[in-house]
Design an enzyme around this catalytic site. Structure first.
Site, PDB file in Angstrom:
ATOM      1  N   CYS A  21     -45.418 -45.587  86.422  1.00 41.34           N
ATOM      2  CA  CYS A  21     -44.403 -45.984  85.435  1.00 41.34           C
ATOM      3  C   CYS A  21     -43.060 -46.201  85.989  1.00 41.34           C
ATOM      4  O   CYS A  21     -42.346 -45.533  86.462  1.00 41.34           O
ATOM      5  CB  CYS A  21     -44.185 -44.897  84.482  1.00 41.34           C
ATOM      6  SG  CYS A  21     -46.354 -43.876  84.247  1.00 41.34           S
ATOM      7  N   LYS A  32     -36.571 -27.780  77.088  1.00 44.21           N
ATOM      8  CA  LYS A  32     -36.710 -28.359  76.254  1.00 44.21           C
ATOM      9  C   LYS A  32     -35.687 -27.888  75.168  1.00 44.21           C
ATOM     10  O   LYS A  32     -36.179 -27.037  74.861  1.00 44.21           O
ATOM     11  CB  LYS A  32     -38.638 -28.625  75.682  1.00 44.21           C
ATOM     12  CG  LYS A  32     -39.116 -29.227  76.527  1.00 44.21           C
ATOM     13  CD  LYS A  32     -40.545 -29.417  77.025  1.00 44.21           C
ATOM     14  CE  LYS A  32     -41.515 -30.268  77.765  1.00 44.21           C
ATOM     15  NZ  LYS A  32     -41.746 -29.027  79.061  1.00 44.21           N
ATOM     16  N   CYS A  50     -40.886 -42.738  84.772  1.00 43.10           N
ATOM     17  CA  CYS A  50     -40.903 -41.557  85.572  1.00 43.10           C
ATOM     18  C   CYS A  50     -39.669 -40.610  85.639  1.00 43.10           C
ATOM     19  O   CYS A  50     -39.109 -41.476  86.671  1.00 43.10           O
ATOM     20  CB  CYS A  50     -42.052 -41.720  86.220  1.00 43.10           C
ATOM     21  SG  CYS A  50     -43.095 -39.900  86.887  1.00 43.10           S
ATOM     22  N   ARG A  61     -40.637 -37.833  88.083  1.00 42.77           N
ATOM     23  CA  ARG A  61     -40.913 -37.037  88.935  1.00 42.77           C
ATOM     24  C   ARG A  61     -40.972 -38.108  89.764  1.00 42.77           C
ATOM     25  O   ARG A  61     -42.478 -38.002  90.425  1.00 42.77           O
ATOM     26  CB  ARG A  61     -42.693 -36.321  88.830  1.00 42.77           C
ATOM     27  CG  ARG A  61     -42.018 -34.617  88.704  1.00 42.77           C
ATOM     28  CD  ARG A  61     -43.587 -33.918  88.658  1.00 42.77           C
ATOM     29  NE  ARG A  61     -42.906 -32.910  87.260  1.00 42.77           N
ATOM     30  CZ  ARG A  61     -43.843 -32.813  86.414  1.00 42.77           C
ATOM     31  NH1 ARG A  61     -45.417 -33.336  86.194  1.00 42.77           N
ATOM     32  NH2 ARG A  61     -43.839 -31.748  85.299  1.00 42.77           N
ATOM     33  N   ASP A  67     -35.006 -38.462  80.894  1.00 40.17           N
ATOM     34  CA  ASP A  67     -34.711 -37.465  81.948  1.00 40.17           C
ATOM     35  C   ASP A  67     -33.094 -38.673  82.129  1.00 40.17           C
ATOM     36  O   ASP A  67     -33.178 -39.894  83.221  1.00 40.17           O
ATOM     37  CB  ASP A  67     -35.308 -37.301  82.618  1.00 40.17           C
ATOM     38  CG  ASP A  67     -36.109 -36.212  81.203  1.00 40.17           C
ATOM     39  OD1 ASP A  67     -35.714 -35.331  81.258  1.00 40.17           O
ATOM     40  OD2 ASP A  67     -37.317 -36.044  82.472  1.00 40.17           O
ATOM     41  N   ARG A 120     -41.150 -21.605  84.991  1.00 43.90           N
ATOM     42  CA  ARG A 120     -39.714 -22.356  84.394  1.00 43.90           C
ATOM     43  C   ARG A 120     -39.911 -20.674  83.574  1.00 43.90           C
ATOM     44  O   ARG A 120     -38.829 -20.369  82.433  1.00 43.90           O
ATOM     45  CB  ARG A 120     -39.840 -23.857  83.686  1.00 43.90           C
ATOM     46  CG  ARG A 120     -38.197 -23.883  82.449  1.00 43.90           C
ATOM     47  CD  ARG A 120     -38.020 -25.013  81.977  1.00 43.90           C
ATOM     48  NE  ARG A 120     -37.488 -25.841  83.723  1.00 43.90           N
ATOM     49  CZ  ARG A 120     -37.776 -26.922  84.316  1.00 43.90           C
ATOM     50  NH1 ARG A 120     -38.382 -27.744  83.441  1.00 43.90           N
ATOM     51  NH2 ARG A 120     -37.741 -27.297  85.664  1.00 43.90           N
ATOM     52  N   TYR A 121     -40.562 -21.402  82.146  1.00 49.72           N
ATOM     53  CA  TYR A 121     -41.381 -20.339  80.624  1.00 49.72           C
ATOM     54  C   TYR A 121     -41.440 -19.117  80.979  1.00 49.72           C
ATOM     55  O   TYR A 121     -42.699 -19.335  81.843  1.00 49.72           O
ATOM     56  CB  TYR A 121     -41.391 -21.377  79.489  1.00 49.72           C
ATOM     57  CG  TYR A 121     -41.059 -22.679  79.442  1.00 49.72           C
ATOM     58  CD1 TYR A 121     -39.956 -22.698  78.462  1.00 49.72           C
ATOM     59  CD2 TYR A 121     -40.942 -23.904  79.899  1.00 49.72           C
ATOM     60  CE1 TYR A 121     -39.408 -24.285  78.116  1.00 49.72           C
ATOM     61  CE2 TYR A 121     -41.025 -24.691  79.750  1.00 49.72           C
ATOM     62  CZ  TYR A 121     -39.431 -24.806  78.781  1.00 49.72           C
ATOM     63  OH  TYR A 121     -39.476 -26.218  78.764  1.00 49.72           O
ATOM     64  N   ARG A 156     -46.222 -19.880  80.873  1.00 45.48           N
ATOM     65  CA  ARG A 156     -46.148 -21.196  81.156  1.00 45.48           C
ATOM     66  C   ARG A 156     -46.184 -21.832  82.614  1.00 45.48           C
ATOM     67  O   ARG A 156     -44.976 -21.384  82.910  1.00 45.48           O
ATOM     68  CB  ARG A 156     -45.506 -22.249  80.169  1.00 45.48           C
ATOM     69  CG  ARG A 156     -46.493 -22.322  78.987  1.00 45.48           C
ATOM     70  CD  ARG A 156     -45.249 -22.818  77.892  1.00 45.48           C
ATOM     71  NE  ARG A 156     -45.130 -22.074  77.280  1.00 45.48           N
ATOM     72  CZ  ARG A 156     -43.518 -22.551  76.747  1.00 45.48           C
ATOM     73  NH1 ARG A 156     -42.792 -23.677  76.316  1.00 45.48           N
ATOM     74  NH2 ARG A 156     -42.031 -21.717  76.103  1.00 45.48           N
ATOM     75  N   ASP A 182     -35.240 -32.502  77.462  1.00 45.84           N
ATOM     76  CA  ASP A 182     -35.216 -31.608  78.270  1.00 45.84           C
ATOM     77  C   ASP A 182     -34.041 -31.606  79.523  1.00 45.84           C
ATOM     78  O   ASP A 182     -32.938 -32.174  80.442  1.00 45.84           O
ATOM     79  CB  ASP A 182     -36.286 -32.364  79.261  1.00 45.84           C
ATOM     80  CG  ASP A 182     -37.428 -31.302  79.971  1.00 45.84           C
ATOM     81  OD1 ASP A 182     -36.668 -30.153  79.628  1.00 45.84           O
ATOM     82  OD2 ASP A 182     -38.837 -31.307  79.891  1.00 45.84           O
ATOM     83  N   CYS A 212     -51.478 -41.704  90.776  1.00 41.64           N
ATOM     84  CA  CYS A 212     -51.094 -41.941  89.253  1.00 41.64           C
ATOM     85  C   CYS A 212     -51.367 -43.261  89.745  1.00 41.64           C
ATOM     86  O   CYS A 212     -51.572 -43.411  90.427  1.00 41.64           O
ATOM     87  CB  CYS A 212     -49.373 -42.277  88.982  1.00 41.64           C
ATOM     88  SG  CYS A 212     -48.265 -40.584  88.680  1.00 41.64           S
TER      89      CYS A 212
HETATM   90  C1  LIG Z   1     -42.721 -29.023  79.570  1.00 46.72           C
HETATM   91  C2  LIG Z   1     -42.458 -27.708  80.377  1.00 46.72           C
HETATM   92  C3  LIG Z   1     -43.981 -26.762  80.319  1.00 46.72           C
HETATM   93  C4  LIG Z   1     -43.914 -27.136  78.721  1.00 46.72           C
HETATM   94  O1  LIG Z   1     -44.211 -26.353  77.778  1.00 46.72           O
HETATM   95  P1  LIG Z   1     -44.332 -26.248  76.277  1.00 46.72           P
HETATM   96  O2  LIG Z   1     -43.048 -26.807  75.424  1.00 46.72           O
HETATM   97  O3  LIG Z   1     -45.146 -25.398  76.445  1.00 46.72           O
HETATM   98  O4  LIG Z   1     -45.202 -28.098  76.315  1.00 46.72           O
HETATM   99  C5  LIG Z   1     -44.364 -26.022  80.676  1.00 46.72           C
HETATM  100  N1  LIG Z   1     -43.472 -26.112  81.858  1.00 46.72           N
HETATM  101  C6  LIG Z   1     -42.662 -26.519  82.328  1.00 46.72           C
HETATM  102  C7  LIG Z   1     -41.559 -26.890  84.020  1.00 46.72           C
HETATM  103  C8  LIG Z   1     -42.007 -27.922  81.872  1.00 46.72           C
HETATM  104  O5  LIG Z   1     -41.665 -28.847  81.922  1.00 46.72           O
HETATM  105  S1  SF4 Z   2     -44.874 -40.387  84.292  1.00 47.13           S
HETATM  106 FE1  SF4 Z   2     -44.908 -40.414  86.112  1.00 47.13          FE
HETATM  107  S2  SF4 Z   2     -46.459 -38.538  86.673  1.00 47.13           S
HETATM  108 FE2  SF4 Z   2     -46.313 -39.561  84.438  1.00 47.13          FE
HETATM  109  S3  SF4 Z   2     -48.318 -41.591  84.787  1.00 47.13           S
HETATM  110 FE3  SF4 Z   2     -46.456 -42.793  84.873  1.00 47.13          FE
HETATM  111  S4  SF4 Z   2     -45.969 -42.211  86.962  1.00 47.13           S
HETATM  112 FE4  SF4 Z   2     -47.113 -40.752  87.404  1.00 47.13          FE
END
Ligand SMILES: *Cc1c(COP(=O)(O)O)cnc(C)c1O
Ligand code: SF4
Length: 453
Positions: free
Chosen positions: A158, A366, A161, A163, A322, A141-142, A145, A359, A154
């Site tokens: 959570c 973010k 979560c 994801r 989120d 995305r960025y 990174r 986010d 996991c």
């Molecule tokens: C949060 C995130 C990152 C890391 O972002 P930082 O601001 O550097 O911590 C990188 N890629 C994705 C897809 C993310 O959601």
């Molecule tokens: S937030 Fe989602 S991915 Fe992270 S530990 Fe909890 S269940 Fe697993």
């Protein structure tokens, strides 16, 4: 199509079998029952402290929850647990004080009916991560990174979560084919300097498998730092073994971000796990999620942040919840987060203050959100306010003709903001300021402390 891009391709069956974590044997649940009726005095601590035992004995049913909490009201647990994955380590369950929604650990781990409430604004993939997947499992995305989804497993699922479309869908770790493709992409993109190994929770993989992933990422010359996102220090602290930290140490610079949300999670064992990682030279950060009824309180947040600092964990992000399905009951207005940030500034060590971020829906990344500190601007002066409500004017660099009246500023409080932005005064001073009261009493204090006194 979109859903097929994650973990259900044909290559998923080509190499390492998924870790057999889901097994729940009659023997292990018998032990679990006895553990809880006698905990902690007669507990079998060697098993309790074995992370694979914790994984194999996770609570995944109402019947098992009842072993722990006989009076449990199970309304909705089955329905919500069938919709979103459900598993709690015995360790994390032992932090539950009351089997009720008002208990933060219970609320974060036990499914509830409210998860089934489905407003249209909540999505399966609110951050559009699937759209930003360069190759399967690698979110780019960025610019500098990338985030690698290394497993869908996991230790504890959570309830909040983000994801959920990945985590716990099937307990599988990344395949060799997929890892090779991700590494190839990283090599072709030397602008990526920071790779986040995420999931699921990467630390649910065996140390050997995790090392395979880390070594592969490390083999890419342009990758400077490797980050691991894991909740195991919180929900499975016994995972932080000597073997694990010795392996991680070989691949520095490694950073770890963990996910504490409430001070009750900072148990002696969790603190010890963080200490072990810190002793291995791994800088630790924490990403909390702002959750209604759990940590949406300035005092709870302060206690959490102070506790994290003592455990050598730097609070990194505080996330606005989120827009993911099943979390409507956890969402707070953004104003709650701003209120908490307002409380923290000037009261808690700057080291302990996370960045509050939203986010962005649609995958925008973010976005930091702060209380407003810039009160006004003019070409010559910016008017700022501090946490006490004191207003100050910051003169911008020249050359400029400040509309000075010729009078020099006498340091008194201005009549209004314009007097600051036009450079005639430098501050507006609130009454009853603790900091200024300290200055007043400084002389007395100095006299009291001097040897002649
Ligand atoms: C949060 C995130 C990152 C890391 O972002 P930082 O601001 O550097 O911590 C990188 N890629 C994705 C897809 C993310 O959601
Ligand atoms: S937030 Fe989602 S991915 Fe992270 S530990 Fe909890 S269940 Fe697993």
């Amino acid at each position: 199509m979109k859903d097929n891009r994650l973990f259900n391709e044909t290559d998923a069956s080509t190499d390492e079998p998924p870790p057999a974590f889901a097994a729940e044997t009659a023997e292990s649940s018998a032990l679990q029952t006895s553990l809880f009726s006698s905990m902690p005095v007669q507990a079998d601590f060697s098993r309790w402290n074995n992370w694979t035992w914790q994984m194999q004995n996770r609570i995944r049913s109402i019947a098992r929850l009842r072993d722990y909490f006989p009076g449990l009201d199970s309304t909705g647990i089955h329905e919500a647990g069938a919709k979103f994955p459900f598993a709690i380590t015995p360790y994390y369950a032992s932090l539950i004080r009351r089997a009720e929604r008002t208990d933060p650990v219970f609320a974060m781990s036990v499914p509830q009916m409210a998860e089934l409430f489905d407003p249209a604004c909540l999505k399966d993939d609110p951050l559009e991560e699937d759209e930003d997947m360069a190759v399967p499992g690698l979110v780019h995305r960025y610019q500098d990174r990338a985030l690698l989804i290394s497993t869908t497993s996991c230790a504890m699922y959570c309830r909040h979560c983000t994801r959920k479309r990945v985590a716990g869908r099937r307990d599988t770790c990344i395949t060799r084919t997929r890892l090779e493709r991700a590494v190839k992409y990283l090599s072709m993109h030397p602008e990526i300097h920071d790779v986040i190994i995420s999931g699921g929770d990467p630390l649910t993989m065996s140390t050997e498998m995790l090392e395979t992933v880390i070594a592969a990422v490390r083999s890419v010359k342009s990758v400077d730092i490797i980050r691991i996102g894991t909740r195991t220090p919180v929900v499975l602290p016994m995972r932080i073994t000597d073997d694990l930290v010795n392996m991680l140490k070989k691949y520095h610079p490694i950073f770890i971000n963990t996910h504490f949300n409430h001070p009750v999670e900072l148990t002696p064992q969790a603190i010890e796990a963080c200490g072990k990682l810190a002793d291995a030279g791994i800088p630790l950060g924490n990403q909390s999620v702002l959750l209604k009824g759990i940590n949406d309180d300035p005092h709870v947040m302060e206690e959490l942040l102070r506790g994290l600092l003592k455990a050598r964990v730097k609070p990194y992000y505080l996330f606005q919840c989120d827009l993911v399905r099943g979390v409507e009951h956890f969402r707070t207005p953004i104003s709650k987060g701003i209120e908490i940030m307002e409380y923290l500034r000037g009261r808690v060590s700057g080291l302990g203050i996370p960045l509050y971020v939203v986010d962005a829906p649609h995958g925008g990344g973010k976005i930091p959100v702060l209380p407003n500190y810039i009160v006004s601007t003019s070409p010559t002066h910016t008017v700022l306010r501090n946490f006490e409500g004191q207003m100050v004017s910051y003169p911008e660099p020249g050359p400029h003709k400040a509309p000075h009246t010729g009078k020099t500023d006498r340091g008194d409080s201005a009549a209004g903001i314009w007097e600051l932005s036009s450079g005639q005064h430098t501050k507006i001073q609130p009454q009853n300021c603790a900091r200024l009261n300290r200055r007043e009493t400084r002389k007395q204090t100095a006299a009291m402390l001097s040897p002649e006194a």
